[in-house]
Scaffold this motif. Structure first.
Motif, PDB file in Angstrom:
ATOM      1  N   PRO A  39       0.800  -1.234   0.000  1.00 42.99           N
ATOM      2  CA  PRO A  39       0.000   0.000   0.000  1.00 42.99           C
ATOM      3  C   PRO A  39       0.827   1.275   0.000  1.00 42.99           C
ATOM      4  CG  PRO A  39      -0.806  -1.547   1.647  1.00 42.99           C
ATOM      5  CD  PRO A  39       0.519  -2.063   1.176  1.00 42.99           C
ATOM      6  N   PHE A  40       2.088   1.176   0.390  1.00 44.15           N
ATOM      7  CA  PHE A  40       2.944   2.354   0.454  1.00 44.15           C
ATOM      8  C   PHE A  40       3.721   2.571  -0.837  1.00 44.15           C
ATOM      9  CE2 PHE A  40       2.257   0.729   4.708  1.00 44.15           C
ATOM     10  CZ  PHE A  40       1.888   1.874   5.405  1.00 44.15           C
ATOM     11  N   GLY A  41       3.580   1.650  -1.780  1.00 42.60           N
ATOM     12  CA  GLY A  41       4.250   1.807  -3.063  1.00 42.60           C
ATOM     13  C   GLY A  41       3.636   2.928  -3.874  1.00 42.60           C
ATOM     14  N   THR A  42       4.462   3.633  -4.615  1.00 48.60           N
ATOM     15  CA  THR A  42       4.001   4.762  -5.423  1.00 48.60           C
ATOM     16  C   THR A  42       4.261   4.559  -6.909  1.00 48.60           C
ATOM     17  OG1 THR A  42       6.116   5.900  -5.114  1.00 48.60           O
ATOM     18  CG2 THR A  42       4.373   6.371  -3.514  1.00 48.60           C
ATOM     19  N   GLY A  43       4.735   3.383  -7.270  1.00 49.33           N
ATOM     20  CA  GLY A  43       5.126   3.137  -8.649  1.00 49.33           C
ATOM     21  C   GLY A  43       3.999   2.623  -9.520  1.00 49.33           C
ATOM     22  N   ASP A  44       4.375   2.159 -10.691  1.00 46.22           N
ATOM     23  CA  ASP A  44       3.437   1.608 -11.658  1.00 46.22           C
ATOM     24  C   ASP A  44       2.648   0.452 -11.029  1.00 46.22           C
ATOM     25  OD1 ASP A  44       2.635   1.153 -14.640  1.00 46.22           O
ATOM     26  OD2 ASP A  44       3.344  -0.807 -13.946  1.00 46.22           O
ATOM     27  N   LEU A  45       1.325   0.493 -11.146  1.00 47.30           N
ATOM     28  CA  LEU A  45       0.477  -0.485 -10.471  1.00 47.30           C
ATOM     29  C   LEU A  45       0.767  -1.903 -10.931  1.00 47.30           C
ATOM     30  CD1 LEU A  45      -1.848  -1.236  -8.589  1.00 47.30           C
ATOM     31  CD2 LEU A  45      -3.436  -0.764 -10.481  1.00 47.30           C
ATOM     32  N   TRP A  46       0.933  -2.107 -12.247  1.00 48.56           N
ATOM     33  CA  TRP A  46       1.150  -3.465 -12.743  1.00 48.56           C
ATOM     34  C   TRP A  46       2.484  -4.024 -12.273  1.00 48.56           C
ATOM     35  CZ3 TRP A  46      -2.857  -5.994 -14.087  1.00 48.56           C
ATOM     36  CH2 TRP A  46      -3.933  -5.341 -14.665  1.00 48.56           C
ATOM     37  N   LEU A  47       3.497  -3.177 -12.193  1.00 48.83           N
ATOM     38  CA  LEU A  47       4.788  -3.618 -11.665  1.00 48.83           C
ATOM     39  C   LEU A  47       4.667  -3.962 -10.184  1.00 48.83           C
ATOM     40  CD1 LEU A  47       7.825  -4.095 -11.830  1.00 48.83           C
ATOM     41  CD2 LEU A  47       8.168  -1.632 -11.531  1.00 48.83           C
ATOM     42  N   ARG A  48       3.948  -3.156  -9.438  1.00 49.47           N
ATOM     43  CA  ARG A  48       3.746  -3.434  -8.010  1.00 49.47           C
ATOM     44  C   ARG A  48       3.029  -4.752  -7.801  1.00 49.47           C
ATOM     45  NH1 ARG A  48       0.301   1.416  -6.282  1.00 49.47           N
ATOM     46  NH2 ARG A  48       0.212   0.267  -4.309  1.00 49.47           N
ATOM     47  N   LEU A  49       1.973  -4.978  -8.590  1.00 50.04           N
ATOM     48  CA  LEU A  49       1.222  -6.232  -8.475  1.00 50.04           C
ATOM     49  C   LEU A  49       2.087  -7.430  -8.860  1.00 50.04           C
ATOM     50  CD1 LEU A  49      -2.208  -5.119  -9.988  1.00 50.04           C
ATOM     51  CD2 LEU A  49      -1.784  -5.756  -7.608  1.00 50.04           C
ATOM     52  N   LEU A  50       2.872  -7.261  -9.916  1.00 51.42           N
ATOM     53  CA  LEU A  50       3.692  -8.366 -10.413  1.00 51.42           C
ATOM     54  C   LEU A  50       4.760  -8.753  -9.402  1.00 51.42           C
ATOM     55  CD1 LEU A  50       4.522 -10.314 -12.669  1.00 51.42           C
ATOM     56  CD2 LEU A  50       5.915  -8.462 -13.639  1.00 51.42           C
ATOM     57  N   VAL A  51       5.540  -7.790  -8.927  1.00 49.02           N
ATOM     58  CA  VAL A  51       6.643  -8.125  -8.025  1.00 49.02           C
ATOM     59  C   VAL A  51       6.120  -8.625  -6.684  1.00 49.02           C
ATOM     60  CG1 VAL A  51       6.940  -5.826  -6.962  1.00 49.02           C
ATOM     61  CG2 VAL A  51       8.913  -7.336  -7.256  1.00 49.02           C
ATOM     62  N   THR A  52       4.995  -8.085  -6.230  1.00 47.17           N
ATOM     63  CA  THR A  52       4.407  -8.566  -4.975  1.00 47.17           C
ATOM     64  C   THR A  52       3.874  -9.985  -5.158  1.00 47.17           C
ATOM     65  OG1 THR A  52       3.797  -6.302  -4.360  1.00 47.17           O
ATOM     66  CG2 THR A  52       2.702  -8.093  -3.178  1.00 47.17           C
TER      67      THR A  52
ATOM     68  N   ALA B 212      11.855  -1.607  -3.634  1.00 43.36           N
ATOM     69  CA  ALA B 212      12.203  -0.626  -4.663  1.00 43.36           C
ATOM     70  C   ALA B 212      11.339  -0.790  -5.904  1.00 43.36           C
ATOM     71  CB  ALA B 212      13.683  -0.756  -5.017  1.00 43.36           C
ATOM     72  N   ALA B 213      11.059  -2.037  -6.285  1.00 47.77           N
ATOM     73  CA  ALA B 213      10.230  -2.280  -7.465  1.00 47.77           C
ATOM     74  C   ALA B 213       8.814  -1.756  -7.269  1.00 47.77           C
ATOM     75  CB  ALA B 213      10.191  -3.777  -7.784  1.00 47.77           C
ATOM     76  N   GLN B 214       8.341  -1.746  -6.031  1.00 54.16           N
ATOM     77  CA  GLN B 214       7.010  -1.207  -5.758  1.00 54.16           C
ATOM     78  C   GLN B 214       6.946   0.307  -5.951  1.00 54.16           C
ATOM     79  OE1 GLN B 214       6.190  -2.708  -1.814  1.00 54.16           O
ATOM     80  NE2 GLN B 214       5.371  -4.638  -2.592  1.00 54.16           N
ATOM     81  N   HIS B 215       8.098   0.920  -6.163  1.00 55.69           N
ATOM     82  CA  HIS B 215       8.174   2.349  -6.484  1.00 55.69           C
ATOM     83  C   HIS B 215       8.742   2.560  -7.882  1.00 55.69           C
ATOM     84  CE1 HIS B 215       7.321   3.703  -2.305  1.00 55.69           C
ATOM     85  NE2 HIS B 215       7.870   2.537  -2.000  1.00 55.69           N
ATOM     86  N   GLY B 216       8.750   1.501  -8.700  1.00 53.51           N
ATOM     87  CA  GLY B 216       9.339   1.578 -10.029  1.00 53.51           C
ATOM     88  C   GLY B 216       8.434   2.260 -11.035  1.00 53.51           C
ATOM     89  N   THR B 217       9.017   2.547 -12.208  1.00 54.07           N
ATOM     90  CA  THR B 217       8.287   3.291 -13.240  1.00 54.07           C
ATOM     91  C   THR B 217       7.562   2.383 -14.234  1.00 54.07           C
ATOM     92  OG1 THR B 217      10.296   3.371 -14.586  1.00 54.07           O
ATOM     93  CG2 THR B 217       9.913   5.207 -13.072  1.00 54.07           C
TER      94      THR B 217
END
Length: 266
Positions: free
Chosen positions: A51-64, A127-132
């Motif tokens: 929830p604290f990630g600010t990056g691209d949603l699909w990247l956040r979902l994928l890495v999580t 870090a990936a959860q804040h990626g572009t």
């Protein structure tokens, strides 16, 4: 600042989860409970920081998602394996060396250290959860993750089936993936974390977390993984020395033919 918040949340979750795990270990009278927690801990950290990630949603979902799948599978595998066996000899030796009051020393030297290592290794995920975005490097990371996950899962299953057959008691598994590396599960584990690192490389901050997969790889190949396990196998299985001669210690390679011929003559 947002990544710092994620890192602080992850550290707090790791510490609390390790304390809970230690309480469970005391109740079970089994300090190897931390092994079951290991993969689950990474999943908890990834979900808590999401929830604290600010990056691209699909990247956040994928890495999580990749972290959770890997962590849950590993924890389930280790729980099913360890629950059918006595306390891991490595922990039994630690208890013996700790003296009359082993609990405080094992909490600091094993459980607390595991929490800090878990947090540090998790930095690429945070870090990936804040990626572009995913990009070419990210898709390469997915491919590396899939290869590692497959190696680890297949290797664990081959070993489980081998151990389940009473005819294999005292023998050494040297077929399947185990023909090419003495530790396909550890190699696969390392690949998983290099894959997650590549997913973090959409930003320079993510690329700077390279020491996290390096630390995990060193721990598996040179630290608490391979060396401790092989030390026990050398003592209990004489044939293991021949297996070591002909089989790569970590990276999958064809068996060494000269060693195979020497083993055949013996």
């Amino acid at each position: 600042m947002s990544l710092a918040i994620s890192a602080a949340v992850a550290l707090g979750v790791a510490l609390v989860a390790v304390c809970v795990t230690f309480a469970i270990a005391l109740a079970r009278r089994r300090y190897d409970t931390i092994d079951t927690f290991w993969g689950l801990g990474f999943a908890l950290v990834a979900v808590a920081a999401f929830p604290f990630g600010t990056g691209d949603l699909w990247l956040r979902l994928l890495v999580t998602g990749l972290t959770v799948v890997w962590g849950l599978r590993l924890s389930l595998h280790l729980h099913l394996r360890n629950s059918k066996q006595p306390e891991d000899p490595r922990y039994a030796r630690m208890v013996e060396r700790a003296g009359a009051r082993p609990a405080p020393r094992l909490f600091v030297r094993v459980y607390l250290v595991q929490a800090l290592v878990l947090w540090f290794v998790s930095l690429p995920v945070l870090a990936a959860q804040h990626g572009t975005g995913i990009g070419v490097t990210g898709w390469l990371g997915v491919a590396v993750w899939l290869a590692g996950f497959g190696f680890e899962t297949i290797g664990d299953e081959q070993l489980r089936r081998f151990r389940a057959d009473p005819a294999n008691r005292g023998r050494v598994l040297d077929t399947g993936l185990w023909r090419y590396t003495r530790h396909p599960n550890y190699f696969g584990d390392a690949c998983v974390w290099w894959g997650l690192y590549l997913l973090a490389c959409s930003t320079w901050v993510g690329a700077a977390t390279v020491l996290s997969p390096v630390a995990m790889t060193i721990a598996l190949a040179k630290g608490t993984g391979k060396p401790l396990l092989e030390k026990g196998l050398h003592r209990t299985r004489p044939a293991y020395a021949y297996y070591v001669e002909r089989t790569s210690g970590f990276f999958p390679l064809p068996p060494r033919r000269a060693a195979i011929r020497r083993s055949a003559r013996r």
